[in-house]
Design a protein around this motif. Sequence first.
Motif, PDB file in Angstrom:
ATOM      1  N   ASN A  88      45.113  28.532  24.156  1.00 12.35           N
ATOM      2  CA  ASN A  88      43.813  27.860  24.223  1.00 12.35           C
ATOM      3  C   ASN A  88      43.415  27.654  25.672  1.00 12.35           C
ATOM      4  OD1 ASN A  88      43.368  27.279  21.334  1.00 12.35           O
ATOM      5  ND2 ASN A  88      45.402  26.381  21.621  1.00 12.35           N
ATOM      6  N   VAL A  89      42.131  27.325  25.842  1.00 17.13           N
ATOM      7  CA  VAL A  89      41.607  27.219  27.206  1.00 17.13           C
ATOM      8  C   VAL A  89      42.440  26.225  28.028  1.00 17.13           C
ATOM      9  CG1 VAL A  89      39.601  26.531  28.564  1.00 17.13           C
ATOM     10  CG2 VAL A  89      39.297  27.932  26.508  1.00 17.13           C
ATOM     11  N   HIS A  90      42.786  25.079  27.445  1.00 16.64           N
ATOM     12  CA  HIS A  90      43.520  24.086  28.256  1.00 16.64           C
ATOM     13  C   HIS A  90      44.922  24.590  28.603  1.00 16.64           C
ATOM     14  CE1 HIS A  90      45.210  22.891  24.331  1.00 16.64           C
ATOM     15  NE2 HIS A  90      46.175  22.317  25.011  1.00 16.64           N
ATOM     16  N   GLU A  91      45.506  25.408  27.710  1.00 16.91           N
ATOM     17  CA  GLU A  91      46.845  25.928  28.015  1.00 16.91           C
ATOM     18  C   GLU A  91      46.772  26.908  29.186  1.00 16.91           C
ATOM     19  OE1 GLU A  91      48.693  25.532  23.526  1.00 16.91           O
ATOM     20  OE2 GLU A  91      47.464  27.260  24.050  1.00 16.91           O
ATOM     21  N   VAL A  92      45.780  27.797  29.135  1.00 16.79           N
ATOM     22  CA  VAL A  92      45.617  28.770  30.226  1.00 16.79           C
ATOM     23  C   VAL A  92      45.297  28.023  31.526  1.00 16.79           C
ATOM     24  CG1 VAL A  92      44.288  30.766  31.034  1.00 16.79           C
ATOM     25  CG2 VAL A  92      44.791  30.518  28.587  1.00 16.79           C
ATOM     26  N   ALA A  93      44.382  27.057  31.439  1.00 15.75           N
ATOM     27  CA  ALA A  93      43.940  26.349  32.650  1.00 15.75           C
ATOM     28  C   ALA A  93      45.056  25.467  33.209  1.00 15.75           C
ATOM     29  CB  ALA A  93      42.703  25.511  32.326  1.00 15.75           C
ATOM     30  N   HIS A  94      45.776  24.772  32.341  1.00 13.76           N
ATOM     31  CA  HIS A  94      46.798  23.821  32.826  1.00 13.76           C
ATOM     32  C   HIS A  94      48.015  24.540  33.417  1.00 13.76           C
ATOM     33  CE1 HIS A  94      45.099  20.200  30.380  1.00 13.76           C
ATOM     34  NE2 HIS A  94      44.364  20.531  31.413  1.00 13.76           N
ATOM     35  N   ARG A  95      48.205  25.798  33.006  1.00 16.49           N
ATOM     36  CA  ARG A  95      49.286  26.574  33.625  1.00 16.49           C
ATOM     37  C   ARG A  95      49.008  26.713  35.128  1.00 16.49           C
ATOM     38  NH1 ARG A  95      49.199  31.504  30.276  1.00 16.49           N
ATOM     39  NH2 ARG A  95      49.396  30.159  28.474  1.00 16.49           N
ATOM     40  N   GLU A  96      47.730  26.875  35.452  1.00 22.54           N
ATOM     41  CA  GLU A  96      47.330  27.041  36.859  1.00 22.54           C
ATOM     42  C   GLU A  96      47.165  25.686  37.537  1.00 22.54           C
ATOM     43  OE1 GLU A  96      46.470  30.032  38.365  1.00 22.54           O
ATOM     44  OE2 GLU A  96      45.751  29.097  40.235  1.00 22.54           O
ATOM     45  N   LEU A 117      44.701  17.395  16.571  1.00 21.24           N
ATOM     46  CA  LEU A 117      46.141  17.376  16.342  1.00 21.24           C
ATOM     47  C   LEU A 117      46.894  17.970  17.540  1.00 21.24           C
ATOM     48  CD1 LEU A 117      47.747  16.639  13.701  1.00 21.24           C
ATOM     49  CD2 LEU A 117      47.919  19.098  13.332  1.00 21.24           C
ATOM     50  N   ILE A 118      46.441  19.148  17.986  1.00 21.23           N
ATOM     51  CA  ILE A 118      47.223  19.772  19.069  1.00 21.23           C
ATOM     52  C   ILE A 118      46.939  19.130  20.434  1.00 21.23           C
ATOM     53  CG2 ILE A 118      47.463  22.023  17.903  1.00 21.23           C
ATOM     54  CD1 ILE A 118      45.704  22.977  20.323  1.00 21.23           C
ATOM     55  N   LEU A 119      45.827  18.397  20.523  1.00 16.14           N
ATOM     56  CA  LEU A 119      45.531  17.761  21.820  1.00 16.14           C
ATOM     57  C   LEU A 119      46.149  16.369  21.924  1.00 16.14           C
ATOM     58  CD1 LEU A 119      41.810  18.831  22.366  1.00 16.14           C
ATOM     59  CD2 LEU A 119      43.855  19.704  23.525  1.00 16.14           C
ATOM     60  N   HIS A 120      46.784  15.932  20.831  1.00 15.43           N
ATOM     61  CA  HIS A 120      47.396  14.610  20.852  1.00 15.43           C
ATOM     62  C   HIS A 120      48.417  14.547  21.993  1.00 15.43           C
ATOM     63  CE1 HIS A 120      48.444  10.769  19.215  1.00 15.43           C
ATOM     64  NE2 HIS A 120      49.721  11.083  19.347  1.00 15.43           N
ATOM     65  N   GLY A 121      48.235  13.587  22.885  1.00 17.08           N
ATOM     66  CA  GLY A 121      49.183  13.425  23.993  1.00 17.08           C
ATOM     67  C   GLY A 121      48.914  14.371  25.160  1.00 17.08           C
ATOM     68  N   VAL A 122      47.883  15.238  25.034  1.00 17.56           N
ATOM     69  CA  VAL A 122      47.562  16.150  26.150  1.00 17.56           C
ATOM     70  C   VAL A 122      46.544  15.471  27.053  1.00 17.56           C
ATOM     71  CG1 VAL A 122      46.488  18.369  26.764  1.00 17.56           C
ATOM     72  CG2 VAL A 122      48.002  18.224  24.764  1.00 17.56           C
ATOM     73  N   HIS A 123      46.822  15.483  28.351  1.00 20.21           N
ATOM     74  CA  HIS A 123      45.874  14.880  29.298  1.00 20.21           C
ATOM     75  C   HIS A 123      44.815  15.890  29.698  1.00 20.21           C
ATOM     76  CE1 HIS A 123      48.247  11.315  29.594  1.00 20.21           C
ATOM     77  NE2 HIS A 123      49.320  12.052  29.789  1.00 20.21           N
ATOM     78  N   ASN A 124      43.664  15.389  30.084  1.00 18.06           N
ATOM     79  CA  ASN A 124      42.598  16.219  30.660  1.00 18.06           C
ATOM     80  C   ASN A 124      41.981  17.222  29.696  1.00 18.06           C
ATOM     81  OD1 ASN A 124      42.848  14.944  33.141  1.00 18.06           O
ATOM     82  ND2 ASN A 124      44.536  16.298  33.723  1.00 18.06           N
ATOM     83  N   ALA A 125      42.126  16.994  28.395  1.00 15.41           N
ATOM     84  CA  ALA A 125      41.455  17.867  27.425  1.00 15.41           C
ATOM     85  C   ALA A 125      41.086  17.039  26.200  1.00 15.41           C
ATOM     86  CB  ALA A 125      42.364  19.018  27.013  1.00 15.41           C
ATOM     87  N   THR A 126      39.916  17.326  25.655  1.00 13.55           N
ATOM     88  CA  THR A 126      39.488  16.599  24.461  1.00 13.55           C
ATOM     89  C   THR A 126      38.622  17.511  23.600  1.00 13.55           C
ATOM     90  OG1 THR A 126      38.568  14.495  23.691  1.00 13.55           O
ATOM     91  CG2 THR A 126      37.337  15.603  25.414  1.00 13.55           C
TER      92      THR A 126
END
Length: 280
Positions: A88-96, A117-126
Amino acid sequence: MEELPDWAPRNIDLTTPSAARVYDYFLGGAHNFAPDREMARRILDLHPSAEANAQANRAFLHRAVRYLLDQGVRQFVDLGSGIPTVGNVHEVAHREDPQAKVVYVDIDPIAVAHSELILHGVHNATVINADLRRPKEVLARPELAELIDFSEPVGFLMVAVLHFVPESDHPDQIIAELGSVAAPGSHLVISHGYDARLEAAGPDQLSRRLAGAGQKVLGEYRTADPIVLRTRSRLEELFTGWPMVEPGLVWVPEWHPDWPDEVGVDPSSSYVVAGMGRKE
Ligand code: SAM
């Protein structure tokens, strides 16, 4: 009737296939129900390369996000984000850059529920449940204000979604609204269903045939979201105010392939074109 999984909202319509869930099926996801799978199989009967096209589109999304990161863009608004699968976009972006901000927007309650569900506990994405055809309402959502700083460049992603937005919903105005809040250096990313054979039918036949094209693509089966195909020149027009970066509007596998001689799906069986524009 299938049982609803725990995470799914109780009030969703399981009898009408949804674009998000059919696409999820094509990507090998598990967030689809019997009518979605039936619809997907019908589409595959008509267009055996549909699955490969969905995957090529998703691969384009990843390359587009990486390209934007290289341009220094650190904020993304993913309009019509779909049901998240891998990458997902946040996964690609957060890798960088773990500080990169991502707001997902989708009209489909299943897509939103699974994103939550998958963003639970993820920072900087909603994720927000909203209709991109009402851009003012989307832009006014407090979740956007919390994450996105519009004085800095933003990447607006409209990937495989505008073909669900008819002309009567004025896609140009939607894009102009986004442009009105975007800082210079912001980018607009569009991928869109495209049928070269329809376009080859010639200008007279084209407008008539385009009107029925969505129906033709899906036969007697329809999702809750009928498809609108557009001509190349109409798609290029959508980039008004966002001059296109190289290589312009091309088949998705041809847009900045990771390896120049390996573009994935054979462009001749492509059904999706893409381009990216940069606001000056
Ligand atoms: N952008 C993702 C990608 O390319 O991998 C998902 C594309 S999926 C084919 C299209 C998504 O757009 C679906 O999840 C659908 O629910 C969503 N969608 C369709 N019309 C929409 C609208 N008016 N507002 C927000 N989302 C919409």
